[in-house]
Design a protein around this motif. Structure first.
Motif, PDB file in Angstrom:
ATOM      1  N   UNK A   1      -7.844   5.148  52.146  1.00 36.53           N
ATOM      2  CA  UNK A   1      -7.789   6.544  52.588  1.00 36.53           C
ATOM      3  C   UNK A   1      -9.029   6.917  53.386  1.00 36.53           C
ATOM      4  N   UNK A   2     -10.176   6.381  52.995  1.00 34.38           N
ATOM      5  CA  UNK A   2     -11.408   6.690  53.716  1.00 34.38           C
ATOM      6  C   UNK A   2     -11.455   5.984  55.072  1.00 34.38           C
ATOM      7  N   UNK A   3     -10.861   4.790  55.151  1.00 34.89           N
ATOM      8  CA  UNK A   3     -10.737   4.123  56.445  1.00 34.89           C
ATOM      9  C   UNK A   3      -9.813   4.913  57.364  1.00 34.89           C
ATOM     10  N   UNK A   4      -8.789   5.512  56.781  1.00 34.90           N
ATOM     11  CA  UNK A   4      -7.849   6.309  57.568  1.00 34.90           C
ATOM     12  C   UNK A   4      -8.543   7.509  58.206  1.00 34.90           C
ATOM     13  N   UNK A   5      -9.400   8.219  57.448  1.00 35.64           N
ATOM     14  CA  UNK A   5     -10.041   9.393  58.037  1.00 35.64           C
ATOM     15  C   UNK A   5     -11.125   8.999  59.028  1.00 35.64           C
ATOM     16  N   UNK A   6     -11.745   7.834  58.834  1.00 35.63           N
ATOM     17  CA  UNK A   6     -12.708   7.346  59.819  1.00 35.63           C
ATOM     18  C   UNK A   6     -12.005   7.102  61.142  1.00 35.63           C
ATOM     19  N   UNK A   7     -10.851   6.429  61.100  1.00 33.13           N
ATOM     20  CA  UNK A   7     -10.109   6.185  62.331  1.00 33.13           C
ATOM     21  C   UNK A   7      -9.548   7.475  62.909  1.00 33.13           C
ATOM     22  N   UNK A   8      -9.159   8.403  62.033  1.00 34.10           N
ATOM     23  CA  UNK A   8      -8.696   9.705  62.498  1.00 34.10           C
ATOM     24  C   UNK A   8      -9.769  10.379  63.345  1.00 34.10           C
ATOM     25  N   UNK A   9     -11.017  10.332  62.869  1.00 31.11           N
ATOM     26  CA  UNK A   9     -12.121  10.947  63.625  1.00 31.11           C
ATOM     27  C   UNK A   9     -12.272  10.298  64.989  1.00 31.11           C
ATOM     28  N   UNK A  10     -12.185   8.985  65.051  1.00 27.91           N
ATOM     29  CA  UNK A  10     -12.322   8.292  66.329  1.00 27.91           C
ATOM     30  C   UNK A  10     -11.184   8.648  67.284  1.00 27.91           C
ATOM     31  N   UNK A  11      -9.961   8.701  66.747  1.00 24.65           N
ATOM     32  CA  UNK A  11      -8.803   9.025  67.579  1.00 24.65           C
ATOM     33  C   UNK A  11      -8.883  10.460  68.097  1.00 24.65           C
ATOM     34  N   UNK A  12      -9.281  11.383  67.229  1.00 24.82           N
ATOM     35  CA  UNK A  12      -9.385  12.776  67.643  1.00 24.82           C
ATOM     36  C   UNK A  12     -10.540  12.998  68.612  1.00 24.82           C
TER      37      UNK A  12
END
Length: 256
Positions: free
Chosen positions: A159-170
């Protein structure tokens, strides 16, 4: 100790998970630097205690919110729109610690952790974006555990990897609005939850792996969040900032 800057004068900031630990320390830091702050968290008693502790008068608003519940997030956005009309900073910090061997994770546990740690962050950002001013800043909370394999942390770390990638994508998606999006990855931080759930022996073992020779504090992380959210970080975008005392990158001298 008072902070001798005013980087957030005239700014409106939202901090989820704002009633304790990293969220509370960040709310205090932003208030000290001039912001008006909205703190959101699930438990009203915890929010009431945070409001009393922060003692910021009408510069602080507290809203009871379960970030896993979209209707709660809609109510939060409506409250912010009614009172302030906009946001300049979003710190999507609400999350839960969950450590179980992979084989013991049930469907219900999977849904519980993903609902708060990923879905909650995703929709906190999505639903607040219409209020976020151009040139605003978003910071999300990831974890040092995404940078190393950790036993019994497969679900939490995912889940924490998901939000890290979310930040990069956004960071890429929101670039036309000049909105910066970054993540922080705290290491071993001595939050109230950590103190309550980790034995003294385990704390000593953790300290032994940290080059700085100590556990981190919520204030250490709050300072990093304030930096990323401020104009001092105007050219930092799509990055993950480890706030871990060297846990990932450096070997303690005592281990050599």
């Amino acid at each position: 100790m008072p902070i001798a800057t005013a980087r957030f004068d005239g700014k409106i900031a939202l901090v989820t998970g704002g009633s304790s630990g990293i969220g509370l320390a960040t709310a205090r830091r932003l208030l000290d630097e001039g912001a008006q702050v909205v703190i959101a968290a699930r438990g009203k008693p915890g929010l009431d205690k945070a409001v009393e502790e922060l003692n910021a008068g009408d510069r602080l608003t507290a809203v009871a919110v379960d970030v896993a519940d979209s209707s709660d997030l809609d109510a939060l956005v409506d409250a912010i729109r009614t009172r302030y009309g906009r946001l300049d900073v979003v710190f999507a910090n609400a999350g839960i610690a969950a450590f179980l061997p992979n084989a013991d994770i049930t469907d219900a546990e999977f849904d519980r952790v993903v609902a708060t740690n990923f879905k909650g962050v995703f929709f906190t950002v999505q639903k607040t974006l219409p209020l976020l001013a151009d040139h605003g800043a978003i910071v999300v909370t990831s974890s040092w555990a995404v940078h190393r394999g950790v036993p019994a942390a497969s679900l939490y770390s995912a889940t924490k990897a998901a939000v890290l990638n979310l930040a990069q994508s956004l960071a890429a998606e929101l670039a036309p609005r000049r909105i910066r999006v970054n993540s922080i990855s705290p290491g071993y931080i001595e939050t109230p939850s950590y103190k309550a759930n980790v034995s003294d022996a385990a704390k000593a073992a953790a300290v032994a792996t940290v080059a700085a020779g100590r556990l981190g504090t919520s204030e250490d992380v709050a300072a990093a969040v304030a930096f990323l959210a401020s104009d001092d970080a105007a050219y930092i975008n799509g990055q993950d900032l480890l706030v871990d005392g060297g846990l990932i990158a450096a070997v303690p001298a005592t281990m050599v």
